[in-house]
Design a protein around this motif. Structure first.
Motif, PDB file in Angstrom:
ATOM      1  N   ILE A  11       0.845  -1.204   0.000  1.00  0.00           N
ATOM      2  CA  ILE A  11       0.000   0.000   0.000  1.00  0.00           C
ATOM      3  C   ILE A  11       0.880   1.253   0.000  1.00  0.00           C
ATOM      4  CG2 ILE A  11      -1.674   1.319   1.340  1.00  0.00           C
ATOM      5  CD1 ILE A  11      -2.715  -1.444   2.355  1.00  0.00           C
ATOM      6  N   GLU A  12       1.912   1.266   0.827  1.00  0.00           N
ATOM      7  CA  GLU A  12       2.806   2.420   0.877  1.00  0.00           C
ATOM      8  C   GLU A  12       3.471   2.656  -0.472  1.00  0.00           C
ATOM      9  OE1 GLU A  12       5.431   2.955   4.213  1.00  0.00           O
ATOM     10  OE2 GLU A  12       4.271   1.527   5.408  1.00  0.00           O
ATOM     11  N   ARG A  13       3.959   1.604  -1.128  1.00  0.00           N
ATOM     12  CA  ARG A  13       4.599   1.761  -2.436  1.00  0.00           C
ATOM     13  C   ARG A  13       3.617   2.312  -3.460  1.00  0.00           C
ATOM     14  NH1 ARG A  13       6.749  -3.333  -1.194  1.00  0.00           N
ATOM     15  NH2 ARG A  13       5.227  -4.312  -2.592  1.00  0.00           N
ATOM     16  N   HIS A  14       2.391   1.775  -3.452  1.00  0.00           N
ATOM     17  CA  HIS A  14       1.390   2.213  -4.424  1.00  0.00           C
ATOM     18  C   HIS A  14       1.124   3.704  -4.294  1.00  0.00           C
ATOM     19  CE1 HIS A  14      -2.242   2.540  -6.760  1.00  0.00           C
ATOM     20  NE2 HIS A  14      -2.950   2.845  -5.684  1.00  0.00           N
ATOM     21  N   ARG A  18       3.308   5.756  -6.998  1.00  0.00           N
ATOM     22  CA  ARG A  18       2.483   5.810  -8.212  1.00  0.00           C
ATOM     23  C   ARG A  18       1.276   6.741  -8.069  1.00  0.00           C
ATOM     24  NH1 ARG A  18       4.317   0.659  -7.845  1.00  0.00           N
ATOM     25  NH2 ARG A  18       2.543  -0.136  -6.688  1.00  0.00           N
ATOM     26  N   PHE A  19       0.463   6.551  -7.048  1.00  0.00           N
ATOM     27  CA  PHE A  19      -0.794   7.298  -6.988  1.00  0.00           C
ATOM     28  C   PHE A  19      -0.591   8.781  -6.678  1.00  0.00           C
ATOM     29  CE2 PHE A  19      -4.494   8.981  -4.747  1.00  0.00           C
ATOM     30  CZ  PHE A  19      -5.498   8.701  -5.651  1.00  0.00           C
ATOM     31  N   ALA A 174      -2.981  -5.530  -8.813  1.00  0.00           N
ATOM     32  CA  ALA A 174      -2.201  -5.899  -7.631  1.00  0.00           C
ATOM     33  C   ALA A 174      -2.317  -4.864  -6.522  1.00  0.00           C
ATOM     34  CB  ALA A 174      -0.737  -6.069  -8.016  1.00  0.00           C
ATOM     35  N   ASP A 175      -2.744  -3.645  -6.881  1.00  0.00           N
ATOM     36  CA  ASP A 175      -2.806  -2.556  -5.906  1.00  0.00           C
ATOM     37  C   ASP A 175      -4.214  -2.067  -5.604  1.00  0.00           C
ATOM     38  OD1 ASP A 175       0.081  -2.241  -5.714  1.00  0.00           O
ATOM     39  OD2 ASP A 175      -0.036  -1.411  -7.742  1.00  0.00           O
ATOM     40  N   TYR A 176      -5.189  -2.489  -6.386  1.00  0.00           N
ATOM     41  CA  TYR A 176      -6.520  -1.872  -6.282  1.00  0.00           C
ATOM     42  C   TYR A 176      -7.591  -2.915  -6.599  1.00  0.00           C
ATOM     43  CZ  TYR A 176     -10.079   1.791  -6.815  1.00  0.00           C
ATOM     44  OH  TYR A 176     -11.183   2.599  -6.678  1.00  0.00           O
TER      45      TYR A 176
END
Length: 240
Positions: A11-14, A18-19, A174-176
């Motif tokens: 979650i932190e990486r996303h 990216r977000f 993978a993130d959402y």
């Protein structure tokens, strides 16, 4: 390593990589976040009034927790409605976002950490969980977050929720991962949500209507529900 350490790291990486760097939500000057924020504020106010928190003295004494508080806008809106900032708490997994919130809203208490493991005090009159669960792809972690949110409610407290919720499963990434109504209902059972389904206008229409015709026209079109996305607000009141 904690049970959900890999999920937290993902979650932190996303968000950080990216977000957030490319997000239109960096500023409410942008059309979509401004329109959506106005609708969020409207629904939160309606939920408070419907659950008996509409009087000035009830609002002044209101205690509230925002899980995944980001830059603190939702708690600031409660303060604008009349809540005492000293009674408001926000927690977010991303420490840089918490630093922004602390700098912007001095009177509100902000914490960095995982809600499933951090002592946030309580119980609270209002617990908010806004745009959090779609970024948690592990169902067990999602359930733990919701269980924790509900456990922090006072008797007659209000759980206010927003996310993208669909009738049928939708392939995610993978993130959402979108929620389904059946999944969400199972997380809060035996409580029952009052839903505002498909409550937000499609982004491409927002960007066409607001510059040409203004926010009021966009909100009128949004109110018809004909051209809306699966963004869903909901609230429930815990029974004593």
């Amino acid at each position: 390593m904690g049970e959900f350490e890999q999920d937290r790291a993902a979650i932190e990486r996303h968000y950080l990589e990216r977000f957030l760097p490319s997000s239109p939500w960096a500023s409410l000057i942008n059309n979509q976040p401004y329109l959506y924020q106005r609708q969020r504020q409207r629904r939160l106010r309606e939920a408070l009034v419907a659950c008996g928190y509409g009087a000035a003295d009830r609002l002044r004494d209101l205690t509230a927790l925002d899980i995944g508080c980001g830059a603190g806008n939702n708690l600031a809106w409660l303060a604008d409605l009349g809540a005492d900032p000293a009674h408001l708490t926000g927690i977010d997994l991303l420490e840089p976002r918490v630093d922004v919130a602390r700098a912007r809203f001095k009177g509100i208490h902000f914490l960095a950490g995982d809600i499933t493991e951090t002592d946030v005090g309580g119980p609270y009159d209002v617990v908010m969980l806004i745009a959090v669960l779609t970024s948690v792809v592990n169902p067990a972690f999602k359930r733990r977050i919701v269980d924790r949110a509900l456990s922090l409610l006072k008797p007659s407290g209000v759980f206010f929720f927003y996310d993208v919720v669909t009738r049928r499963p939708v392939t995610g990434t993978a993130d959402y991962q979108c929620l389904t109504f059946d999944e969400l209902d199972a997380y809060v059972a035996p409580h029952r949500f009052h839903y505002f389904k498909r409550d937000l206008l499609k982004p491409r229409l927002v960007d066409r209507l607001v510059p040409r015709h203004g926010v009021a026209v966009a909100e009128l079109v949004q109110a018809t529900g004909l051209f809306n996305i699966d963004g869903t607000f909901a609230y429930l009141q815990r029974r004593p």
